[in-house]
Design a protein around this motif. Sequence first.
Motif, PDB file in Angstrom:
ATOM      1  N   HIS B  35       0.833  -1.202   0.000  1.00  0.00           N
ATOM      2  CA  HIS B  35       0.000   0.000   0.000  1.00  0.00           C
ATOM      3  C   HIS B  35       0.868   1.254   0.000  1.00  0.00           C
ATOM      4  O   HIS B  35       1.996   1.244   0.489  1.00  0.00           O
ATOM      5  CB  HIS B  35      -0.897   0.037   1.242  1.00  0.00           C
ATOM      6  N   TYR B  95       4.465   7.118   2.302  1.00  0.00           N
ATOM      7  CA  TYR B  95       4.863   5.866   2.912  1.00  0.00           C
ATOM      8  C   TYR B  95       4.398   4.688   2.059  1.00  0.00           C
ATOM      9  O   TYR B  95       3.308   4.715   1.486  1.00  0.00           O
ATOM     10  CB  TYR B  95       4.200   5.683   4.279  1.00  0.00           C
ATOM     11  N   GLU B  99       0.725  -5.344   3.579  1.00  0.00           N
ATOM     12  CA  GLU B  99      -0.626  -5.577   4.079  1.00  0.00           C
ATOM     13  C   GLU B  99      -0.697  -6.847   4.922  1.00  0.00           C
ATOM     14  O   GLU B  99      -0.104  -7.866   4.577  1.00  0.00           O
ATOM     15  CB  GLU B  99      -1.631  -5.696   2.926  1.00  0.00           C
ATOM     16  N   ALA B 104      -2.315  -2.061   7.287  1.00  0.00           N
ATOM     17  CA  ALA B 104      -0.939  -1.766   6.870  1.00  0.00           C
ATOM     18  C   ALA B 104       0.000  -2.200   7.978  1.00  0.00           C
ATOM     19  O   ALA B 104       0.000  -1.611   9.059  1.00  0.00           O
ATOM     20  CB  ALA B 104      -0.787  -0.281   6.574  1.00  0.00           C
ATOM     21  N   ASP B 105       0.765  -3.232   7.721  1.00  0.00           N
ATOM     22  CA  ASP B 105       1.542  -3.898   8.757  1.00  0.00           C
ATOM     23  C   ASP B 105       2.923  -3.256   8.924  1.00  0.00           C
ATOM     24  O   ASP B 105       3.137  -2.445   9.802  1.00  0.00           O
ATOM     25  CB  ASP B 105       1.639  -5.377   8.397  1.00  0.00           C
ATOM     26  N   TRP B 107       5.860  -0.706   7.735  1.00  0.00           N
ATOM     27  CA  TRP B 107       5.919   0.561   7.013  1.00  0.00           C
ATOM     28  C   TRP B 107       7.345   0.935   6.646  1.00  0.00           C
ATOM     29  O   TRP B 107       8.288   0.639   7.391  1.00  0.00           O
ATOM     30  CB  TRP B 107       5.337   1.691   7.878  1.00  0.00           C
ATOM     31  N   GLY B 108       7.483   1.620   5.525  1.00  0.00           N
ATOM     32  CA  GLY B 108       8.765   2.219   5.191  1.00  0.00           C
ATOM     33  C   GLY B 108       9.001   3.450   6.056  1.00  0.00           C
ATOM     34  O   GLY B 108       8.118   3.868   6.823  1.00  0.00           O
ATOM     35  N   GLN B 109      10.172   4.040   5.902  1.00  0.00           N
ATOM     36  CA  GLN B 109      10.544   5.175   6.760  1.00  0.00           C
ATOM     37  C   GLN B 109       9.916   6.487   6.283  1.00  0.00           C
ATOM     38  O   GLN B 109       9.968   7.494   6.994  1.00  0.00           O
ATOM     39  CB  GLN B 109      12.073   5.327   6.832  1.00  0.00           C
TER      40      GLN B 109
END
Lengths: 111, 117
Positions: B35, B95, B99, B104-105, B107-109
């Motif tokens: 996502h 971001y 999933e 949204a499990d 996450w990017g920074q």
Amino acid sequence: QSALTQPASVSGSPGQSITISCTGTSSDVGGHNYVSWYQQHPGKAPKLMIYEVSNRPSGVSNRFSGSKSGNTASLTISGLQAEDEADYYCSSFTSSSTPYVFGTGTKVTVL
Amino acid sequence: QVQLVQSGAEVKKPGASVNVSCKASGYTFTGYYLHWVRQAPGQGLEWMGWINPNSGVTNYAQNFQGRVTMTRDTSISTAYMELSRLISDDAAVYYCATERSRAADYWGQGTLVTVSS
């Protein structure tokens, strides 16, 4: 698709319990058991705290719990700690053409 | 461990396009939807869309239809989000996130996109 409605702020003293509400419609919160909650500290990426209304990912404290009644979901933080001070967002899967919607966000302050 | 590493900050002029990358590691890239979510300064989270890295099928939020394109390169476990015809309101942190059960499990920074003439 309108954002889900959350209180702008909630506060509590250390050790207390607080509850954050997340109100939607029958097309999102009320119609699906895919409500999730996120914690976000300033300058950081969100962190998943609850998924599928009440499930906690591994590593998330059991002080965090989720529930749902009708079109309103809730996140309860028990035994409030200083580190819980953050912004919290709910999210829901929806039946609309935009399949996901976030809440407006709630700032939690630990007094 | 699961990691999503995004590309660096961008400064773009109004009307330009921006391309943000998200490199995944620590899990099977093609096994989980990815996502994209953005957050304007001082504002809340906004869902932009998802891509199925296995098939390349995408689903975009109505607000971004016609301006956003999500792609992936499975050979390097990397997803991309391109947003075109930028306006000042597109200034935000973008971001990517994996999933889990329609949440949204990981996450990017985040990638800061500034839009300024």
